[in-house]
Design a protein around this motif. Structure first.
Motif, short mmCIF file in Angstrom:
data_model
loop_
_atom_site.label_atom_id
_atom_site.label_comp_id
_atom_site.label_asym_id
_atom_site.label_seq_id
_atom_site.Cartn_x
_atom_site.Cartn_y
_atom_site.Cartn_z
N VAL A 1 0.65 -1.20 0.09
CA VAL A 1 0.03 -0.04 -0.05
C VAL A 1 0.96 1.20 0.13
O VAL A 1 0.51 2.26 -0.75
CB VAL A 1 -0.92 -0.04 1.16
N LEU A 2 2.06 1.34 0.79
CA LEU A 2 2.76 2.50 0.95
C LEU A 2 3.64 2.82 -0.52
O LEU A 2 3.59 3.91 -0.84
CB LEU A 2 3.72 2.36 1.99
N GLY A 3 3.87 1.62 -1.07
CA GLY A 3 4.70 1.67 -2.36
C GLY A 3 4.07 2.21 -3.52
O GLY A 3 4.20 3.07 -4.33
N TYR A 4 2.46 1.57 -3.41
CA TYR A 4 1.49 2.23 -4.56
C TYR A 4 1.04 3.50 -4.37
O TYR A 4 1.18 4.33 -5.32
CB TYR A 4 0.28 1.23 -4.40
N TYR A 5 0.76 4.02 -3.06
CA TYR A 5 0.33 5.48 -3.07
C TYR A 5 1.23 6.42 -2.66
O TYR A 5 0.92 7.44 -2.53
CB TYR A 5 -0.96 5.27 -1.91
N GLU A 6 2.34 6.24 -2.32
CA GLU A 6 3.51 7.08 -2.00
C GLU A 6 2.99 8.18 -1.20
O GLU A 6 3.15 9.25 -1.48
CB GLU A 6 4.01 7.48 -3.27
N PRO A 7 2.24 7.89 0.04
CA PRO A 7 1.91 8.96 0.97
C PRO A 7 2.83 9.87 1.47
O PRO A 7 4.03 9.42 1.63
CB PRO A 7 1.02 8.17 2.16
N GLN A 8 2.47 11.06 1.81
CA GLN A 8 3.40 12.12 2.52
C GLN A 8 3.39 11.62 3.99
O GLN A 8 4.34 12.08 4.42
CB GLN A 8 2.76 13.49 2.11
N LYS A 9 2.21 11.38 4.40
CA LYS A 9 2.51 11.11 6.01
C LYS A 9 1.45 9.83 6.09
O LYS A 9 0.63 9.51 5.40
CB LYS A 9 1.81 12.19 6.70
N VAL A 10 1.88 8.90 7.19
CA VAL A 10 1.36 7.57 7.34
C VAL A 10 1.24 7.53 8.97
O VAL A 10 1.83 7.74 9.82
CB VAL A 10 2.11 6.56 6.84
N PHE A 11 -0.20 7.16 9.18
CA PHE A 11 -0.75 7.11 10.58
C PHE A 11 -0.83 5.44 10.65
O PHE A 11 -1.76 4.83 10.14
CB PHE A 11 -2.01 7.73 10.87
N LEU A 12 -0.02 4.81 11.42
CA LEU A 12 -0.02 3.35 11.58
C LEU A 12 -0.59 2.94 13.01
O LEU A 12 -0.19 3.16 13.92
CB LEU A 12 1.64 2.89 11.41
N VAL A 13 -1.63 2.18 12.68
CA VAL A 13 -2.46 1.75 13.79
C VAL A 13 -2.15 0.33 14.10
O VAL A 13 -2.51 -0.57 13.20
CB VAL A 13 -4.04 1.96 13.88
N ILE A 14 -1.55 0.07 15.28
CA ILE A 14 -1.33 -1.49 15.55
C ILE A 14 -2.15 -1.87 16.88
O ILE A 14 -2.52 -1.24 17.73
CB ILE A 14 0.16 -1.69 15.72
N GLN A 15 -2.15 -3.16 16.92
CA GLN A 15 -2.71 -4.03 18.14
C GLN A 15 -1.77 -3.72 19.29
O GLN A 15 -0.64 -3.82 19.22
CB GLN A 15 -3.02 -5.12 17.79
N THR A 16 -2.34 -3.52 20.68
CA THR A 16 -1.48 -3.36 21.68
C THR A 16 -1.71 -4.85 22.59
O THR A 16 -2.74 -5.40 22.43
CB THR A 16 -1.72 -2.35 22.65
N GLY A 17 -0.89 -5.00 23.62
CA GLY A 17 -1.27 -5.92 24.64
C GLY A 17 -0.04 -7.29 23.99
O GLY A 17 0.41 -7.23 23.02
N ASN A 18 -0.36 -8.05 24.99
CA ASN A 18 0.50 -9.60 24.76
C ASN A 18 -0.10 -10.82 23.82
O ASN A 18 0.53 -11.55 23.74
CB ASN A 18 1.22 -9.92 26.23
N GLN A 19 -1.38 -10.47 23.75
CA GLN A 19 -2.06 -11.59 23.19
C GLN A 19 -1.91 -11.72 21.95
O GLN A 19 -1.43 -10.75 21.17
CB GLN A 19 -3.63 -11.38 23.10
N LEU A 20 -1.69 -13.06 21.39
CA LEU A 20 -1.41 -13.29 19.93
C LEU A 20 0.32 -12.79 19.70
O LEU A 20 0.64 -12.34 18.38
CB LEU A 20 -2.13 -12.69 18.88
N ASN A 21 1.10 -12.73 20.67
CA ASN A 21 2.47 -12.32 20.29
C ASN A 21 2.33 -10.68 19.89
O ASN A 21 3.65 -10.57 19.23
CB ASN A 21 3.30 -13.00 19.81
N ASN A 22 1.48 -10.09 20.24
CA ASN A 22 1.50 -8.66 19.67
C ASN A 22 3.04 -7.83 20.03
O ASN A 22 3.49 -7.21 18.95
CB ASN A 22 0.47 -7.80 20.31
#
Length: 198
Positions: free
Chosen positions: A167-188
């Protein structure tokens, strides 16, 4: 399994004409008719409400009226009460033709709670799915698009960094907000390091 229709009729003729089309196919068994206790054009609205009720009686459709006020909290609680009564097997149709936005969004919120997602026992350590095609943003649900403006992306990631890179390579955004999962479940805690360091 029942076919259930939610409507919010107004003083406009199309509220009644649209309702008649709605109940023809598939065959509707129950209609939830949302109406304001006090509203503008109450006389015209009442006229079409009466026609809808008469149509339901003559066509063996159960009509249930939901009286609401203008108070947002009251609307929320009333819709929650009625929607929570539905069975998961029911087919629900929401006619938004003359429905106010706050009722649309509140209804969709509670219908969303009825969605089903079966989680797997575990996730793969390699890729979960491949997306060979060009990445696409969902039409009319991906923010404001205007030629010449810089691209900002908000990406809610899973555990496949390759798809995020694509996605990053295709759209070449100027800014990215990356939302990730937190906590220890599923080896986050381990997988998130891999994502952030990609």
């Amino acid at each position: 399994m029942n076919n259930i229709l939610f409507i919010y009729p107004s003083w406009e003729e199309r509220a009644f004409l649209g309702f008649k089309t709605d109940v023809e196919y598939p065959k509707i068994h129950t209609v939830y008719i949302i109406k304001k206790i006090k509203s503008l054009n109450i006389e015209k609205t009442s006229f079409y409400l009466k026609k809808i009720e008469e149509y339901c009686v003559s066509h063996n459709i159960q009509a249930r009226f939901i009286d609401i006020e203008t108070n947002g909290v009251v609307i929320w609680n009333i819709l929650k009460k009625y929607i929570s009564e539905l069975n998961r097997e029911d087919n629900v149709f929401l006619d938004i033709t003359t429905m106010s936005r706050n009722i649309i969004w509140a209804s969709l919120f509670f219908f969303r709670e009825a969605f089903i997602y079966h989680k797997p026992n575990s996730y793969s350590d390699t890729w979960i799915s491949k997306e060979p095609e060009t990445p696409r943003l969902l039409f009319k649900h991906s923010g404001i698009i205007e030629l010449g403006l810089p691209t900002y992306l908000i990406i809610i990631t899973g555990y496949d960094p390759e798809r995020t890179r694509q996605v990053l390579g295709y759209y070449e955004p100027q800014k990215v907000f990356l939302v990730i999962q937190t906590g220890n479940q599923l080896n986050n805690n381990i997988k998130n390091i891999t994502l952030v360091c990609m």
